[in-house]
Structure formats: structure tokens, C-alpha cells
Design an enzyme around this catalytic site. Structure first.
Site, PDB file in Angstrom:
ATOM      1  N   GLN A 128       2.331  -1.527  14.206  1.00 35.16           N
ATOM      2  CA  GLN A 128       1.760  -0.723  13.036  1.00 35.16           C
ATOM      3  C   GLN A 128       0.514  -0.105  13.723  1.00 35.16           C
ATOM      4  OE1 GLN A 128      -0.421  -3.154  10.273  1.00 35.16           O
ATOM      5  NE2 GLN A 128       0.346  -1.765   8.641  1.00 35.16           N
ATOM      6  N   GLU A 246       2.835  -4.829   2.482  1.00 32.94           N
ATOM      7  CA  GLU A 246       2.504  -5.839   3.356  1.00 32.94           C
ATOM      8  C   GLU A 246       1.710  -6.697   2.816  1.00 32.94           C
ATOM      9  OE1 GLU A 246      -0.197  -3.988   6.398  1.00 32.94           O
ATOM     10  OE2 GLU A 246      -0.280  -5.701   7.675  1.00 32.94           O
TER      11      GLU A 246
END
Ligand code: FAD
Length: 423
Positions: A128, A246
Site C-alpha cells: 500500500q 482496511e
């Protein structure tokens, strides 16, 4: 309302349990945290085994190549994996738990066909690339720039704290395509292939000794426009989807891990006599009650995600509560360890031996960090070894920072859930 499991849910649990009992002994020992190629091989091999057995992407919709399991089955799946001490998603975290789900919701059919199956098979690992120096909590101020050149973007800038980038094939990358001061309006969500020229990754070593993350320098890196998820300058909306996965569902399994850890600590306190102290029992009781409440919240998030396709904003409540609770459980662990908690490593003949003398065994498998063999208490709980306890404690500090700090979660809860005015 019937709160019992249906026959098919019980059948799912029992076939999963038998499969785990059969395959887990065939999986070798977990590599050390310092061995990145070993970690990738271990985690992706496990992912491949899940895939081959039909258990990959349990919560992914069938159209995304997943199993499309019901919320109850998803929770049974997590419970059984934890019960069997199966490996965690490891380096597959980003791909399986938030990049893949974002591509499912926001990607084109071509992107879904190209990127989802290799994640499920464990063939491709993702990282990420959101945070930058100066753009962590205030993510909308990010400056990594992407200029359009024909059917490619040319990306230049710097990311930081990029976890697992050392072994990643792709990166979910946020870039600025609009004006410098455009804030949320000028951001685009790209899939960056990590093998492109112009990418320089420099690992950062943490106090725990490993290089969990690092800095990503991008100098004129060319990314196909076909790798853009969502429209140009519409990346902030896509990012909200990513963050809701997330914060809302990615950490669901960690509640069960925490319950397992607390059971181990209770068993350890019993074997050392510390259980006789009322304060220790009170702490364990409080933490257990909070975990039960959090598990109820986790189930709510999973049901919501299954119903609407995306977890809601309540993920911030969950993320805040879980990360702070994990810190208090880890603190209990080092308190129980006593002076041994000052040693960052295994001790010869630590609790594993103490357990052997108290009706337990000293060979309860390997700790989740791959460093410390634990013991099994007489009540069957897996008692962590010293290195695992201290490692868990040291790592726990990062939990209230990663995926958005506690202060930021409190701001979101105040402004977007409770409707309070902006501070
Ligand atoms: C273990 C770990 C793994 C990570 N992995 C990744 C990853 O893979 N990819 C990635 O992109 N990022 C990753 N991060 C980065 C993480 O998202 C950021 O560290 C986090 O968002 C905070 O940003 P920052 O570090 O820049 O701190 P800052 O934003 O500079 O914050 C510093 C302090 O100020 C407080 N603060 C800031 N703004 C406000 C406000 N408005 N109100 C109240 N308080 C405020 C913060 O809460 C914090 O205490 C990871 C971080 C950790 C610890």
C-alpha cells in the site's frame, strides 16, 4: 430468531476443521521475520493451499473469484483457522483484505479478471503506497505527482511506511493528478507494478529488528492508464472504499487472535501462581469482556459488508477499540513475564518448561512471529514463549498508528458518526 448454526453451517465447520487438521502438520516451520523471501514463500504457499481447497477469498463474492460465503460462514472460517493456529494472511494482507476488495467494488471487468485471481492463488503480493512524509493523517495533502503521457501516467514522488514492499508485485498507489492545492479533489488511485524502472525501495528497520516497511522513491515511473481504478481525480472516493475495508473487516481475525492470546496469558498466570492475585484476574476479566463486545462489533461489520458490499464508517470504532485493546493485552503479557519481559528474546527453559512441570507440555508450536516456541497449558491454551510476548508488546505500539491513528479515528467518529462540529 434461531441463534443455532444450521446444518449446512455445521457441515462447513466440520469439513474445514478436518481439512485444517490434515494439512497444517504438512506446513513447515514459520520463517523468521528477517527472512523476507522465506516469509513470502511461506505465506503464499499457505494461500495456494487455501485456494486449491476452495477456501481462498472466503468473503469475496463469487464474481470476484471468491467463495461468496455467508457472514456466518466467514466467522466460522476465522474461528476455525484461529482454533487450529493456522497461519495469518501475512504478506497477502493488502491484496486479500483491502486492495482486492477495492478492485472488486471499483475496478473494471478487465482489472478484476487480471488482478483478482493471482491474489487468491497467492501468485501476486500487494503493498500500500498511501502515506508520504507530511501526508499521513492528512492524506489529502499527498504530493506524489502523476502526469498523463498518452496511455501512461508518469509518476514521481515519495511514499513512506510501505509495508511488505520488499516482496510486493503491485502497489495500491495514491497520486496527485489535479492541482497541487486540490486536496481531495485531485487524487487518483493507481495499480503500480513494482518491477518498473524508476522505483527505489529502501527498507526501514523498526525497534523490533525487522524491516516491516520502508520508503518508496518513484522517479518517472510509467504506469498504464489501464491500471487506474476509478476516474482520474476521483481517487479519494475509491480510497474511502479501501480504508473502510482496511479498518472495518481486515482486522476481524485479530479479535480471535487476541482472545487466543488472552487465554494463553490466563493459562500462564495459573501455572506461575500469579492467578491468585485479584488484580490479575480482574484485568483478564475486563479484557475478556471487551473482546466479547468487540467480537459482536466485528460480526456486525462482516454482516454489513456482506449486505452492502462495503463495510460502513463504523470500521473506525472497531479499529480504534481493537488497537487500544491489543496494547493492553500485550501490556498484561509483559507484566506477567516479570523481569523476563526486559529480555527481547527466548529464555532457556522459560514458561514452556514451567508448563511441563504443571501438567502442560513444552512444545506447543511456533509463535505467530516465527521466533518463539510456546507451550501448551493444562487447559489446552497455547502459552506464548518469552520472545513472542515481548515482540507482541513492542509491535503493539504501532497498532494505534497504522491504518490511521487513534486521534484520527476519534475525529472521524466525532464528526461523521456523532455529527459533532469539526475541531
Ligand atoms: C506498522 C505500520 C505500518 C504501516 N503501513 C503502511 C502502509 O503499508 N502503507 C501506507 O501508506 N502507510 C502505512 N503506515 C503509515 C500510517 O498510515 C501512518 O503512520 C499514519 O496514518 C499516521 O501518519 P504519520 O505517521 O504521518 O503521522 P502524523 O500524521 O504526522 O501524525 C503525528 C501525530 O499527530 C496526530 N494528529 C495528526 N493530525 C491530527 C488531527 N487532525 N487531530 C488530532 N491529532 C492529529 C496523530 O494522531 C499523531 O499522533 C503504516 C504505519 C505503521 C505504524
Amino acid at each position: 430468531m434461531d441463534l443455532r448454526y444450521s446444518e449446512s453451517e455445521e457441515a462447513f465447520r466440520s469439513s474445514l476443521r478436518s481439512w485444517l487438521a490434515e494439512v497444517l502438520p504438512t506446513l513447515g516451520p514459520r520463517p523468521s521475520n528477517l527472512d523476507w523471501p522465506g516469509r513470502r514463500a511461506y505465506d503464499t504457499t499457505w494461500q495456494r493451499m487455501l485456494f486449491d481447497a476452495g477456501y481462498a477469498g472466503i468473503d469475496w463474492p463469487v464474481e470476484g473469484g471468491g467463495r461468496g460465503a455467508s457472514p456466518v460462514e466467514q466467522l466460522i472460517y476465522l474461528e476455525e483457522l484461529e482454533r487450529a493456529h493456522a497461519p495469518y494472511v501475512g504478506v497477502n494482507f493488502v491484496g486479500l483484505l483491502h486492495a482486492g476488495p477495492t478492485v472488486i467494488v471499483e475496478g473494471t471487468p478487465e482489472q478484476r479478471a487480471r488482478f483478482l485471481p493471482p491474489i487468491l492463488r497467492g501468485d501476486e503480493v500487494w503493498c500500500q503506497g498511501f502515506s508520504e512524509p507530511g501526508a499521513g493523517s492528512d492524506l489529502a495533502s499527498l504530493r506524489t505527482r502523476a502526469e498523463r503521457d498518452g496511455d501512461e501516467y508518469v509518476v514521481t514522488g515519495q511514499k513512506i511506511w510501505t509495508s511488505h514492499a520488499e516482496v510486493a508485485d503491485f502497489c495500491e498507489l495514491l497520486v496527485r493528478t489535479g492541482p497541487e492545492d486540490g486536496r481531495h479533489r485531485g487524487i487518483t488511485w493507481l495499480i503500480l507494478p513494482m518491477d518498473r524502472p524508476g522505483i527505489d525501495f529502501r527498507p526501514l528497520r523498526t525497534i523490533a529488528g525487522s524491516t516491516e516497511f520502508g520508503e518508496l522513491f518513484l522517479d518517472g515511473v510509467r504506469v498504464p492508464v489501464a491500471n487506474r481504478v476509478g476516474d482520474e481525480n476521483d481517487g479519494w472516493r475509491v480510497t474511502m472504499t479501501t480504508l473502510s475495508f482496511e479498518r472495518g473487516t481486515a482486522f476481524v481475525g485479530e479479535v480471535l487472535q487476541s482472545m487466543e492470546l488472552l487465554r494463553g496469558l490466563r493459562s500462564m498466570a495459573r501455572s506461575t501462581g500469579e492467578w491468585d492475585e485479584a488484580e490479575v484476574r480482574r484485568r483478564v476479566g475486563h479484557l475478556g469482556a471487551e473482546l466479547d463486545a468487540l467480537w459482536a462489533l466485528a460480526r456486525r461489520n462482516v454482516s454489513q459488508a456482506a449486505r452492502t458490499g462495503v463495510p460502513g464508517i463504523g470500521g473506525s470504532v472497531y479499529k480504534l477499540a481493537l488497537s487500544e485493546l491489543r496494547q493492553r493485552i500485550a501490556e498484561l503479557g509483559v507484566d506477567l513475564a516479570g523481569p523476563a519481559g526486559l529480555v527481547f528474546g527466548d529464555l532457556p527453559g522459560d514458561r514452556a518448561l514451567a508448563l511441563a512441570g504443571s501438567g502442560g507440555t513444552g512444545s506447543g508450536g511456533t509463535g505467530p512471529d516465527g521466533t518463539a516456541p510456546g507451550g501448551t497449558g493444562s487447559d489446552g491454551a497455547r502459552v506464548p514463549g518469552n520472545a513472542e510476548l515481548v515482540n507482541t508488546w513492542v509491535h503493539s505500539f504501532s497498532r494505534t498508528i497504522a491504518a490511521g491513528t487513534s486521534q484520527i479515528q476519534r475525529n472521524i467518529i466525532a464528526e461523521r458518526i456523532l455529527g459533532l462540529p469539526k475541531g
